[in-house]
Design a protein around this motif. Structure first.
Motif, mmCIF file in Angstrom:
data_model
loop_
_atom_site.group_PDB
_atom_site.id
_atom_site.type_symbol
_atom_site.label_atom_id
_atom_site.label_comp_id
_atom_site.label_asym_id
_atom_site.label_seq_id
_atom_site.Cartn_x
_atom_site.Cartn_y
_atom_site.Cartn_z
ATOM 1 N N MET A 1 0.857 -1.178 0.000
ATOM 2 C CA MET A 1 0.000 0.000 0.000
ATOM 3 C C MET A 1 0.898 1.234 0.000
ATOM 4 O O MET A 1 1.868 1.312 0.748
ATOM 5 C CB MET A 1 -0.912 0.014 1.230
ATOM 6 N N TYR A 2 0.561 2.202 -0.856
ATOM 7 C CA TYR A 2 1.330 3.441 -0.934
ATOM 8 C C TYR A 2 0.406 4.629 -0.723
ATOM 9 O O TYR A 2 -0.679 4.700 -1.309
ATOM 10 C CB TYR A 2 1.989 3.592 -2.307
ATOM 11 N N LEU A 3 0.821 5.560 0.121
ATOM 12 C CA LEU A 3 0.247 6.898 0.160
ATOM 13 C C LEU A 3 1.276 7.808 -0.479
ATOM 14 O O LEU A 3 2.412 7.927 -0.002
ATOM 15 C CB LEU A 3 -0.048 7.333 1.603
ATOM 16 N N THR A 4 0.894 8.426 -1.582
ATOM 17 C CA THR A 4 1.879 9.132 -2.394
ATOM 18 C C THR A 4 1.356 10.470 -2.892
ATOM 19 O O THR A 4 0.140 10.671 -3.018
ATOM 20 C CB THR A 4 2.278 8.259 -3.604
ATOM 21 N N TYR B 1 -3.913 7.050 -2.995
ATOM 22 C CA TYR B 1 -3.829 5.756 -2.325
ATOM 23 C C TYR B 1 -3.687 4.702 -3.409
ATOM 24 O O TYR B 1 -4.520 4.605 -4.322
ATOM 25 C CB TYR B 1 -5.086 5.506 -1.494
ATOM 26 N N ILE B 2 -2.633 3.897 -3.331
ATOM 27 C CA ILE B 2 -2.365 2.879 -4.335
ATOM 28 C C ILE B 2 -2.127 1.548 -3.624
ATOM 29 O O ILE B 2 -1.293 1.463 -2.717
ATOM 30 C CB ILE B 2 -1.145 3.242 -5.186
ATOM 31 N N PHE B 3 -2.873 0.524 -4.036
ATOM 32 C CA PHE B 3 -2.690 -0.822 -3.486
ATOM 33 C C PHE B 3 -2.293 -1.733 -4.644
ATOM 34 O O PHE B 3 -2.961 -1.779 -5.675
ATOM 35 C CB PHE B 3 -3.976 -1.321 -2.832
ATOM 36 N N THR B 4 -1.174 -2.459 -4.491
ATOM 37 C CA THR B 4 -0.667 -3.295 -5.566
ATOM 38 C C THR B 4 -0.460 -4.728 -5.092
ATOM 39 O O THR B 4 -0.417 -5.002 -3.881
ATOM 40 C CB THR B 4 0.687 -2.778 -6.085
#
Length: 325
Positions: free
Chosen positions: A235-238, A248-251
């Motif tokens: 999970m990224y908060l960018t 918000y990015i979930f990979t």
């Protein structure tokens, strides 16, 4: 007598000077040379010489075609061959290799600069009982991409690459069927904004089936806080869109994007949590876990392997798409 003398005086002006250069040894069976004619070099065609191949055992001419050479092909007054620095390096006038995996070496003959960005282009001649026969299907691969195609002898596959500018590339893989090249996978990647976009065509039961996905390229990203889960997902908060908005990015473990949210965030100052929704599903992010509420059920994504950055020290008030509660 005067007429004959006049003709003799004119002959040097109309005769074409020729030079020949031997090819550096490229085959146990054949030798070769290029013939450079002044008339060829000054013509409107891109080919500027003739390449001849001879049988070593008897000197018989077995192949003769117009070709293109440059100063890079010459080394100590001989012509280099079998040089293939893919995609943008040196590629010689002749590449002598087995392209169709039948055990016989074939010919890739450079005929100009019709490849991508004015790169080298090749005509392909396959070895057969008659000698060497032009093959349109293979020539397509040798002419319309970034340089010559590459050969994978182990997998019996061919690969091409082409591009347009900095942000679009295509990589294709082919097999050979009845001396025709057949694509089995074509991957196109493009970069626009936050993600790398991929279109993948794969041959399934004789037909090309297309799928699409996005990747989050870490090297070009300005992420503030990251969670890495035990199953490899992340999970990224960018920062996005110039840095004044939050994303918000979930990979998955390969950085393929499974969820991207770029609007309507709410930060709760009391509980120190970030909340947002995706359709009817509600997400709540803290420094220790992600809570997901869907259809009356609550799931806790808390099997975290490691984190990077500081969730609690994020400057939430600098993001225009974050509200406060």
């Amino acid at each position: 007598m005067k007429k004959m003398l006049f003709v003799l005086l004119l002959m040097p002006f109309f005769a074409s000077a020729q030079q020949s250069y031997d090819l550096i040894d490229f085959s146990d069976e054949f030798s070769g040379k290029i013939i450079v004619d002044d008339n060829q070099e000054n013509s409107d065609l891109e080919t500027n010489c003739t390449l001849n191949l001879y049988q070593k055992k008897n000197g018989k001419l077995v192949f003769s075609k117009p070709a293109f050479y440059s100063g890079y092909d010459l080394e100590d007054s001989k012509v280099k061959s079998n040089i293939q620095e893919i995609p943008y390096g040196e590629q010689s006038i002749l590449i002598f290799e087995d392209f169709n995996f039948d055990g016989k070496e074939d010919i890739a003959l450079r005929t100009g600069n019709y490849g991508c960005y004015g790169g080298p282009s090749f005509e392909i001649y396959l070895a057969d009982k008659k000698g060497f026969t032009f093959n349109e299907s293979f020539t397509e691969l040798g002419s319309n991409y970034c340089g010559m195609f590459t050969v994978d002898d182990e997998k019996k596959q061919l690969q091409t690459m082409t591009k347009s500018g900095c942000c679009w590339h295509q990589f294709a893989t082919y097999v050979v069927e009845n001396n025709q090249v057949v694509p089995i996978e074509i991957v196109e990647e493009s970069y626009s904004g936050i993600f790398a976009d991929y279109s993948v065509q794969k041959r399934v039961n004789g037909k090309m089936v297309t799928s699409h996905y996005q990747e989050f390229p870490l090297e070009n990203s300005d992420y503030e806080f990251t969670m890495v889960f035990e199953n490899g997902k992340k999970m990224y908060l960018t920062k996005i869109y110039g840095g004044d908005q939050l994303g918000y990015i979930f990979t998955n473990a390969d950085n393929v994007v499974e969820l991207f949210i770029d609007a309507d965030f709410t930060f709760n100052k009391t509980t120190q949590t970030l909340t947002f929704s995706n359709k009817s599903t509600i997400y709540e992010v803290s420094s220790k876990e992600i809570t997901v509420k869907d259809n009356g059920k609550t799931y806790h994504l808390n099997k975290i392997k490691e984190t990077a950055g500081s969730f609690n020290n994020l400057k939430w008030n600098t993001f225009s798409n974050v509200n406060f509660k």
